[in-house]
Scaffold this active site. Structure first.
Site, PDB file in Angstrom:
ATOM      1  N   ASP A   1      -0.077  12.503  -2.795  1.00 48.92           N
ATOM      2  CA  ASP A   1      -1.252  11.719  -3.169  1.00 48.92           C
ATOM      3  C   ASP A   1      -1.881  12.366  -4.407  1.00 48.92           C
ATOM      4  O   ASP A   1      -2.130  13.574  -4.443  1.00 48.92           O
ATOM      5  CB  ASP A   1      -2.249  11.683  -2.007  1.00 48.92           C
TER       6      ASP A   1
ATOM      7  N   GLU B   1      -2.226   5.260  -5.091  1.00 47.99           N
ATOM      8  CA  GLU B   1      -1.727   6.478  -5.710  1.00 47.99           C
ATOM      9  C   GLU B   1      -0.898   7.314  -4.748  1.00 47.99           C
ATOM     10  O   GLU B   1      -0.659   8.496  -4.995  1.00 47.99           O
ATOM     11  CB  GLU B   1      -2.907   7.324  -6.228  1.00 47.99           C
TER      12      GLU B   1
END
Length: 1006
Positions: free
Chosen positions: A879, A922
């Site tokens: 992430d 993301e």
């Protein structure tokens, strides 16, 4: 028309009713994806060439085993169908196809067109619902306002309406069914009753069906014994044994037959199938009256396409075609030797899909252990009678939710159950189960893979801790003394500590298959003989992984291996080493991974592999692969999942259910597949096939000196296995094999002269048709090929003629290449489009990584494979830190640039076998097969550093730097994707909370 070929039946079989209530009738389904013009087939016929014609609500189609050729109504095109809604199809005694829609049409094969036949004005709907011949060159046609007779030669039409003198007793109402029986009598079913006219008679006699004065008759059929079957709408099914006999209601109490009976056909010598609208199919035994339903099952893609039945057809090979609302269903003829019991599809059947262990108990019932845990006890005649369900909250008196590897029964009927989480024992009724604590200190939760009970002893094979033998003289017949495996020396004698197969020998001995060879134990002395793998030795053990063992009636040992096929121990050499005969792909095995072995009641050896069953004759040692066309719908069998029943059946556990093999003869498939031309092009232009050879040879002029002939052998049972060859006599020296996916004979620039093109096709077992299909050809010479001109040209200028011929040859070769490219482009364009669609459906367009759906789908398969083979695997979730700040500061173009860079960085650091996906926003995921915790940690740290080192330049010279946090988890035994993902996500959370730009791993993985 093609006659129905008589096919051999079984020499001996287990009782017919065994497994019949659980076994499924298996179909191959066709719809729009396969080229059918409409998903509702309403009428079916097979012409004398062998083609299957399918009438639908959206046009007519002809099936050749590989593709549908469609015909549609087009008012502006002469010779097209008058309507797309086809109500009836009929092949007359001369082989002509008649089509009933809103009018009557005759198919002109020579012109590949249709002729509409005027029938006069029809009172009511202009529907042609039924057609039959009169035996004298005419047709009887059922319409909305009565019966019509057509004289085919003169096209004269006679109308018979109820209540008129010409009708002579014909019941009123729409004529929905007509049948000329074998004696020449005419049966007519209308919306208000049934009538019969004797051969040569003038009038009709009403035939009463039960006590209802006006019975709506929908279908008529005569079986091979001369019996007339009458289907009705809401009034059931009737049988008339012979003309003049009183119709008898068939199972009048059966509500399954009180709907709209739409079709009837014979499925065998003593069985008929009755199709009903929205009520599926009822199969009826004509001797006993026993009925069994054949229904659509949404959970099974091999079931009937839909329960709304419109049409039934038995073709010349004995296979059944079903037209219904869901498409066209095909049930290939088989010998009845193999039955399929699908898992999880019936309330009274198997409760799960993957049958991982099998036991044929002494009471005749079968015990089935599942991949996901739990056991069913199944009575072959009555279905599931007991079950043991997993319950993780009760590890001592309930099965664990994990693989059941093996089952064994002791003399008292108690059943021992080997699971990945320990050994259990159930009472004979499967009403209670207890975990077994074995003497000698073995961990009660240790994975147990194989079991055998013999001569008062229980032998237990572990996944990692070797083999142990126990006497069954403890309290209540429980395991008592540990007589083998008590010391490390015992285990050290074995070739490996993973035990996959156990088998009692002829005397006081035991055969043990492991992951690294075969072992032979003398039980009396405890001595162990190791038989190591010898893949390079043509008479040695062919592979290390021994998956299954069997001793046949002759006392010979059969060894199934995972990768080396099947081996038969033939004896020992002068040094005492065992010698083996190998059976692999070259000998006819369907796959080199042999998972399970069983012997049926006739002594025939059966092997379950990773691509279907194999049958090995014990006398001739001939191997025959048994596939879908033989009735075997399942192909992926599990290691050790086999059993032999007291009735002589062989049972095999598979992914999807269980296969039952009945004893008996599996006849060779001798169906003479007719060979037909399906497409013909001369000079690049299509030509009607039926015109070929009708008036002499096919003539190729100099302007059309190119020929492309597509052909097919009409064995529909397994078209992909048919073989093809062609030869142009006078040109080709020998036969040329043609690929089944490109059945083309192509010739260009043939020299002038007479030729004969011979086309050859086989059935699914490679048996060539008795006669080749021949096409005579005559190639006319070009002006420059005539003798006088050649002599003149030679006298004038030999060089000029040579140049001209070379130019002409080059030109014609280009024409040949163009023709071949046209044919190849049909499939190339479609293949390219499919590749593009597949890429779009599986790839995240921004990052180039797999999208979430594709990642999850592939990840589950990779995790299942790792669990199956016991290999390490790790999952990383990545992430980007504070990515929202990037979007807020630089906008979405800046965020997109960062995501694209991240995808490139990850792709540059992973292996081709790793799986990378963008899971959302993301967040990325990386699945690393064959990677343990340490290796996964090293790769994750390299990724983290690489991302932090990179920067993205955007408009104005601004650069963006980001960091990433990663969470890691290593796969545990038996763990699925969801659980693994949760643990990796938890590690990611720790990384975020610990300051970001770091890698964290779940403790259990460290």
């Amino acid at each position: 028309m093609l006659g129905l070929v008589a096919l051999p039946s079984l020499a001996r079989a287990a009782p017919a009713d065994r497994w019949s209530g659980l076994a499924e009738t298996v179909f191959q389904n066709y719809g729009r994806d396969q080229g059918l013009p409409h998903p509702v087939p309403t009428a079916l016929a097979q012409d004398r060439d062998g083609f299957i014609w399918v009438g639908t609500q959206g046009g007519l189609a002809r099936w050749d085993g590989y593709r549908f050729k469609s015909y549609a109504a087009s008012p502006d095109v002469p010779g097209s169908l008058p309507s797309d809604f086809i109500k009836s199809l009929f092949i007359d005694p001369k082989g002509r196809l008649w089509v009933g829609s809103n009018s009557l049409s005759l198919y002109d094969a020579a012109g590949d067109r249709f002729e509409t036949i005027p029938l006069g004005a029809i009172n009511g709907r202009p529907d042609i619902g039924a057609i039959t011949d009169d035996g004298a060159g005419g047709l009887w046609i059922g319409t909305d306002d009565g019966l019509r007779h057509l004289d085919i030669d003169s096209r004269a039409v006679t109308v018979l309406r109820a209540g008129t003198p010409e009708a002579g007793g014909l019941p009123a109402g729409r004529v929905q069914a007509v049948l000329r029986d074998g004696a020449g009598g005419l049966w007519v079913g209308t919306a208000q009753g049934l009538a019969y006219r004797k051969p040569g008679g003038d009038g009709f006699t009403a035939v009463a069906l039960g006590e209802t004065p006006q019975t709506n008759v929908s279908v008529l059929f005569q079986d091979g014994e001369g019996r007339i079957w009458v289907g009705t709408i809401r009034y059931g099914l009737y049988a008339i044994d012979q003309p003049g006999a009183t119709p008898r209601a068939v199972n009048p109490a059966a509500t399954d037959l009180t709907g709209w009976i739409s079709a009837i056909c014979a499925s065998g010598p003593h069985e008929i199938w009755v199709g009903l609208r929205n009520r599926s199919i009822i199969a009826i035994d004509t001797r006993s009256g026993a009925m069994r339903p054949i229904r659509h099952d949404r959970a099974q893609p091999n079931s009937l396409a839909h329960d709304d039945i419109w049409a039934l057809l038995r073709d010349s090979a004995g296979s059944i075609w079903v037209g219904g609302t869901g498409g066209l269903s095909y049930h290939p003829h088989d010998a009845g030797l193999v039955a399929t019991v699908f898992g999880g599809s019936r309330r009274e059947g198997l409760s799960a899909s993957d049958v991982f262990a099998l036991l044929s108990a002494r009471d005749g019932r079968a015990w089935l252990g599942y991949f996901d845990g739990g056991i069913d006890v199944v009575d072959p005649a009555g279905g599931r009678v007991a079950a043991l369900r997993p319950d993780p909250s009760r590890p001592e008196d309930a099965l664990p939710p994990d693989i059941v590897f093996s089952l064994a029964q002791d003399e008292a009927g108690r059943v021992y159950i080997a699971t990945r989480r320990g050994l259990y024992r159930a009472d004979p009724a499967a009403s209670a189960v207890r975990r077994v604590t074995l003497p000698g200190g073995r961990d009660p939760a240790a994975a147990t893979m194989s079991l055998i009970v013999r001569d008062g002893m229980l032998w237990v094979g572990g996944e990692e801790d070797g083999l142990r033998g126990y006497t069954l003289d403890g309290p209540g017949g429980t395991p008592g003394r540990l007589v083998f495996g008590a010391t490390p020396a015992d285990q050290a004698q074995l070739s490996d500590r993973t035990i996959r197969a156990l088998l009692s020998g002829a005397g006081r001995d035991l055969w043990v298959g492991t992951r690294n060879g075969l072992n032979h134990i003398d039980i009396a002395t405890g001595a162990v003989e190791r038989i190591p793998p010898a893949p390079g030795d043509p008479q040695g053990l062919p592979d290390p992984y021994v998956s299954s063992l069997l001793v046949d009636r002759q006392g010979r040992l059969w060894v199934g291996t995972f990768g080396g096929g099947l081996a038969l121990m033939t004896g020992r050499d002068a040094d005492g080493r065992p010698r083996f005969r190998h059976f692999g792909l070259a000998q006819g095995m369907p796959h080199a991974n042999v998972c399970s072995l069983a012997m049926d009641g006739d002594g025939v050896i059966w092997a379950g592999t990773d691509d279907g069953l194999a049958r090995i004759d014990p006398d001739t040692l001939e191997v025959r692969a048994v596939r879908r066309a033989d009735g075997s719908a399942l192909v992926d069998y599990f290691v050790g999942a086999s059993a032999a029943t007291p009735a002589g059946e062989a049972l095999f556990g598979s992914k999807g259910g269980m296969t039952v093999v009945r004893p008996g003869t599996l006849p060779a498939w001798r169906f003479p597949a007719p060979v037909v031309i399906t497409d013909l092009r001369v000079g690049g232009h299509p030509m009607p096939v039926a015109r070929v050879g009708a008036a002499g040879p096919l003539v190729l002029t100099p302007e059309t000196n190119s020929l492309a002939v597509e052909f097919a052998a009409l064995d529909y049972t397994a078209p992909a296995r048919n073989r093809y060859a062609y030869r142009l006599e006078g040109y080709d020296a020998d036969w040329i094999e043609a690929d089944v996916n490109r059945r083309l004979a192509v010739y260009t620039n043939l020299p002038p002269g007479d030729y004969t093109l011979r086309l050859r096709g086989s059935n699914r077992d490679g048996v060539w048709a008795e006669r080749d299909l021949t096409l005579p050809l005559r190639v006319m010479p070009a002006w420059y090929q005539r003798l006088w001109l050649r002599l003149l040209a030679a006298a004038l200028a030999v060089v000029a003629v040579t140049l001209l011929v070379r130019w002409r040859t080059s030109y014609l070769r280009r024409r040949q290449a163009e023709l071949e490219n046209q044919i190849a482009d049909r499939t190339a364009d479609l293949r390219a489009a499919n590749d593009r669609l597949t890429h779009l459906a599986t790839t995240d367009p921004l990052t180039g990584c797999a999208n979430r759906h594709h990642f999850m789908e592939r990840a589950r398969d990779m995790i299942a494979l790792a669990n199956r083979h016991g290999t390490p695997l790790a999952l990383a979730i990545l992430d980007l830190d504070e990515f929202k700040r990037v979007n807020d500061t630089y906008g979405h173009p800046g965020g997109d640039a960062v995501l694209a860079l991240t995808g490139r960085v990850i792709a540059s650091h992973v292996r081709s076998t790793d799986l990378v996906g963008r899971i959302g926003g993301e967040e990325f995921a990386l699945l690393m097969p064959h990677t343990a915790a340490h290796g996964a940690r090293l790769l994750a740290d390299r990724l983290r550093q690489a991302i932090s080192d990179e920067c993205v330049a955007i408009d104005g010279g601004t650069t963006i730097r980001v960091t990433a946090s990663l969470g890691l988890a290593e796969l545990r035994d038996g763990e699925d994707l969801d659980a693994l993902y949760v643990r990796a996500d938890a590690a990611l959370y720790v990384a975020k909370q610990s300051g970001r730009n770091r890698v964290e791993m779940t403790r259990s993985a460290q």
